[in-house]
Design an enzyme around this catalytic site. Structure first.
Site, PDB file in Angstrom:
ATOM      1  N   ASP A  38     -10.330  10.554 -10.718  1.00 27.56           N
ATOM      2  CA  ASP A  38     -10.712   9.192 -11.112  1.00 27.56           C
ATOM      3  C   ASP A  38      -9.519   8.353 -11.579  1.00 27.56           C
ATOM      4  O   ASP A  38      -9.679   7.180 -11.917  1.00 27.56           O
ATOM      5  CB  ASP A  38     -11.784   9.236 -12.214  1.00 27.56           C
ATOM      6  N   LYS A  40     -18.195   6.561 -19.891  1.00 24.03           N
ATOM      7  CA  LYS A  40     -19.333   6.394 -18.976  1.00 24.03           C
ATOM      8  C   LYS A  40     -19.874   7.736 -18.496  1.00 24.03           C
ATOM      9  O   LYS A  40     -21.080   7.977 -18.512  1.00 24.03           O
ATOM     10  CB  LYS A  40     -18.919   5.548 -17.758  1.00 24.03           C
ATOM     11  N   ARG A  98     -21.183  13.684  -0.115  1.00 23.05           N
ATOM     12  CA  ARG A  98     -21.274  14.159  -1.505  1.00 23.05           C
ATOM     13  C   ARG A  98     -22.536  15.016  -1.628  1.00 23.05           C
ATOM     14  O   ARG A  98     -23.538  14.582  -2.193  1.00 23.05           O
ATOM     15  CB  ARG A  98     -21.279  12.982  -2.487  1.00 23.05           C
TER      16      ARG A  98
HETATM   17  N1  EPU Z   1     -19.847  18.940  -4.311  1.00 22.39           N
HETATM   18  C1  EPU Z   1     -20.506  19.640  -3.306  1.00 22.39           C
HETATM   19  N2  EPU Z   1     -21.743  20.130  -3.594  1.00 22.39           N
HETATM   20  C2  EPU Z   1     -22.339  19.970  -4.800  1.00 22.39           C
HETATM   21  C3  EPU Z   1     -21.666  19.255  -5.817  1.00 22.39           C
HETATM   22  C4  EPU Z   1     -20.410  18.748  -5.544  1.00 22.39           C
HETATM   23  O1  EPU Z   1     -20.005  19.808  -2.209  1.00 22.39           O
HETATM   24  O2  EPU Z   1     -23.480  20.444  -4.982  1.00 22.39           O
HETATM   25  C5  EPU Z   1     -18.491  18.430  -4.038  1.00 22.39           C
HETATM   26  C6  EPU Z   1     -18.412  16.905  -4.107  1.00 22.39           C
HETATM   27  O3  EPU Z   1     -18.751  16.315  -2.895  1.00 22.39           O
HETATM   28  C7  EPU Z   1     -16.963  16.709  -4.491  1.00 22.39           C
HETATM   29  C8  EPU Z   1     -16.665  17.891  -5.393  1.00 22.39           C
HETATM   30  O4  EPU Z   1     -17.637  18.876  -5.073  1.00 22.39           O
HETATM   31  O5  EPU Z   1     -16.165  16.782  -3.356  1.00 22.39           O
HETATM   32  C9  EPU Z   1     -16.721  17.618  -6.875  1.00 22.39           C
HETATM   33  O6  EPU Z   1     -17.962  16.989  -7.229  1.00 22.39           O
HETATM   34  P1  EPU Z   1     -18.474  16.953  -8.723  1.00 22.39           P
HETATM   35  O7  EPU Z   1     -19.837  17.554  -8.765  1.00 22.39           O
HETATM   36  O8  EPU Z   1     -17.436  17.563  -9.611  1.00 22.39           O
HETATM   37  O9  EPU Z   1     -18.541  15.410  -9.048  1.00 22.39           O
HETATM   38  P2  EPU Z   1     -19.797  14.461  -9.279  1.00 22.39           P
HETATM   39  O10 EPU Z   1     -20.732  15.041 -10.266  1.00 22.39           O
HETATM   40  O11 EPU Z   1     -20.331  14.005  -7.972  1.00 22.39           O
HETATM   41  C10 EPU Z   1     -18.612  13.302 -11.313  1.00 22.39           C
HETATM   42  C11 EPU Z   1     -18.345  11.871 -11.724  1.00 22.39           C
HETATM   43  C12 EPU Z   1     -17.277  11.285 -10.814  1.00 22.39           C
HETATM   44  C13 EPU Z   1     -16.012  12.143 -10.878  1.00 22.39           C
HETATM   45  C14 EPU Z   1     -16.334  13.617 -10.596  1.00 22.39           C
HETATM   46  C15 EPU Z   1     -15.148  14.536 -10.771  1.00 22.39           C
HETATM   47  C16 EPU Z   1     -20.398  11.044 -12.677  1.00 22.39           C
HETATM   48  C17 EPU Z   1     -21.599  10.214 -12.535  1.00 22.39           C
HETATM   49  N3  EPU Z   1     -19.572  11.093 -11.632  1.00 22.39           N
HETATM   50  O12 EPU Z   1     -19.081  13.229  -9.967  1.00 22.39           O
HETATM   51  O13 EPU Z   1     -16.993  10.008 -11.324  1.00 22.39           O
HETATM   52  O14 EPU Z   1     -15.092  11.701  -9.898  1.00 22.39           O
HETATM   53  O15 EPU Z   1     -17.414  14.066 -11.453  1.00 22.39           O
HETATM   54  O16 EPU Z   1     -14.633  14.428 -12.058  1.00 22.39           O
HETATM   55  O17 EPU Z   1     -20.168  11.642 -13.724  1.00 22.39           O
HETATM   56  C18 EPU Z   1     -16.146   7.803 -11.273  1.00 22.39           C
HETATM   57  O18 EPU Z   1     -16.431   7.730 -12.477  1.00 22.39           O
HETATM   58  O19 EPU Z   1     -15.475   6.933 -10.666  1.00 22.39           O
HETATM   59  C19 EPU Z   1     -16.610   8.963 -10.510  1.00 22.39           C
HETATM   60  C20 EPU Z   1     -16.616   8.990  -9.194  1.00 22.39           C
END
Ligand code: EPU
Length: 432
Positions: free
Chosen positions: A307, A22, A122
């Site tokens: 995850d 996904k 987030r």
């Molecule tokens: N964060 C910030 N600022 C930013 C970006 C991220 O503070 O600009 C923080 C987030 O709040 C979090 C951490 O940094 O605490 C990591 O966030 P990241 O950007 O790595 O994650 P994401 O892009 O929001 C994706 C997946 C998540 C998965 C994470 C980590 C998608 C759509 N979502 O989220 O997937 O947990 O990477 O691997 O790809 C899931 O599939 O259940 C899921 C939550």
């Protein structure tokens, strides 16, 4: 609202085939916006977030044809910039990849502030910093939308992220593909889906190197061409079945996987007493009567994935001894614990750490899926519990698990889905 009903106690046995990932499918589908040509994407998982993303793209003018059960052809030649429907885009996280894709192709972007699972704040500040480094002006309004603007489109730059972020690495990498000049991303995320997106974009003519390391270099190109590309297997779906096999004391062959992506999960399962045998594109997990405690701290890849944290916590509830589970990625990812307590688990949460007193049998209960992985953790809990477990809000599980009920039934689980009309879906259907 649909429910999953499980009569627990049957060890899982047999073979399960893993679907496409996904979290790789989402960026790859949105990256098609940058391609003024046809792309054929294979191994697309049949999950809600993907279906919604295809609806979003269709609404923007993409021509999408289903060529097979898991294959779609996407032609984004006529996509209109900034035209994604906010009421759809704000229901998922992955829709924010429209920002990088539109900025790359059109020099500006507009999309609803993204939704997704509730793990506390987030923010998207690193995405914003990245776009600004590429020459954009970014306006965000957390209650409505994000707008990216620039004079002449993205211009290559050096970007050092403050911390590792999957989403910002992907968004900036996408925009940089069609930028003028070269971009270097440092402290980049190294997740397998980042490599998969880079491979897809390179197949379309992009010039990305270093994906999978913490320094990614992108030489901008003028245009991308179409291609045929197959999405990698979902390591989190695979890990979920591996944990379910071990927790139920069963024996499951998990096929269509890349065992390297599963190393951290395999290592923890072995530490907890399960047996994991690796093959070229499969793993066999065998549970044991006596599982033992293990401590977990979640990290970006190649660390133990956040995850997989709730699923592993369920296994540790029945393992002997006290286990510590620390969440290193999100502020609040223990909302599911309250549901597990209803099933007899003994867990205390203190900030970002959960202390699990193991060796307690779980009993069936009425519980809620609080988010995608927290929801699937309840399914594993239901499989090992004595008696009947009823899980509500299962649309959250279906956001990321392809035919979970069918796959578990084939492994011998006593599980069924009960469908009721979904009142929340109606207004959107009418608006189509
Ligand atoms: N964060 C910030 N600022 C930013 C970006 C991220 O503070 O600009 C923080 C987030 O709040 C979090 C951490 O940094 O605490 C990591 O966030 P990241 O950007 O790595 O994650 P994401 O892009 O929001 C994706 C997946 C998540 C998965 C994470 C980590 C998608 C759509 N979502 O989220 O997937 O947990 O990477 O691997 O790809 C899931 O599939 O259940 C899921 C939550």
């Amino acid at each position: 609202m649909d429910k999953i009903v499980i009569n627990g106690g049957s060890p899982l046995r047999g073979s399960v085939e893993i679907s496409g990932m996904k979290n790789a499918a989402m960026p790859i589908l949105y990256a098609c916006v940058m391609v003024e040509d046809k792309c054929i994407i294979e191994n697309v998982p049949n999950v809600r977030d993907v279906a919604l993303s295809l609806d979003i793209l269709r609404g923007m003018g993409a021509k999408i044809r289903t060529l097979g059960k898991n294959t779609v052809e996407i032609d984004c030649t006529d996509v209109r910039q900034g035209s994604s429907r906010p009421e759809l885009a704000r229901r998922i996280r992955g829709s924010y990849y429209l920002l990088g894709a539109e900025f790359g192709r059109f020099g500006k972007a507009k999309a609803a502030y993204p939704g997704g699972c509730d793990f506390g704040g987030r923010p998207i500040d690193q995405h914003v910093r990245g776009f600004e480094a590429l020459g954009a002006t970014v306006t965000t309004d957390s209650s409505s939308c994000v707008e990216v603007d620039s004079e002449n489109g993205p211009v290559g730059a050096n970007i050092f992220f403050d911390f590792v972020t999957v989403g910002a690495t992907i968004n900036v990498m996408m925009a940089a593909v069609l930028a003028e000049g070269t971009t270097v991303i440092e402290n980049a995320a190294r997740e397998p889906h980042i490599v998969d997106l880079a491979n897809f974009l390179n197949t379309c003519g992009a010039r990305i190197s270093g994906a999978g390391t913490d320094v990614i270099k992108i030489k901008g190109v003028d245009r991308l061409h179409g291609c045929t590309y197959a999405i990698i297997p979902d390591m989190i779906e695979a890990g979920t079945y591996m944990v379910a096999a071990a927790a139920t004391g069963g024996c499951v062959r998990v096929t269509n996987v890349i065992p390297k992506h599963l190393e951290s999960v395999s290592a923890k399962l072995e530490e907890a007493g399960a047996i994991v045998d690796e093959f070229d594109d499969a793993v066999i997990v065998t549970g044991r009567d006596k599982l033992r405690k293990a401590n977990i701290k979640t990290h970006p890849y190649p660390g133990f994935p956040t995850d997989m944290q709730p699923q592993m916590a369920v296994l540790l509830c029945i393992a002997g001894g006290v286990s510590y589970v620390s969440e290193g990625v999100y502020e609040k990812r223990f909302r599911y614990v309250e549901e597990l307590l209803k099933m007899g688990a003994v867990i205390k949460v203190d900030g970002r750490t959960a202390v699990i007193e193991g060796g307690r049998p779980l009993h069936g209960a009425e519980v809620q899926a609080v988010d995608l992985r927290g929801g699937v953790a309840m399914v594993i809990a239901g499989l090992i519990a004595q008696g009947t477990t009823e899980i509500s809000d299962i649309y959250l599980i279906e956001r990321g698990y392809d035919d979970i009920v069918g796959k578990l039934r084939a492994l011998g689980a006593d599980i069924k889905k009960i469908s009721y009309p979904d009142p929340d879906e109606e207004p959107l259907k009418k608006a189509n």
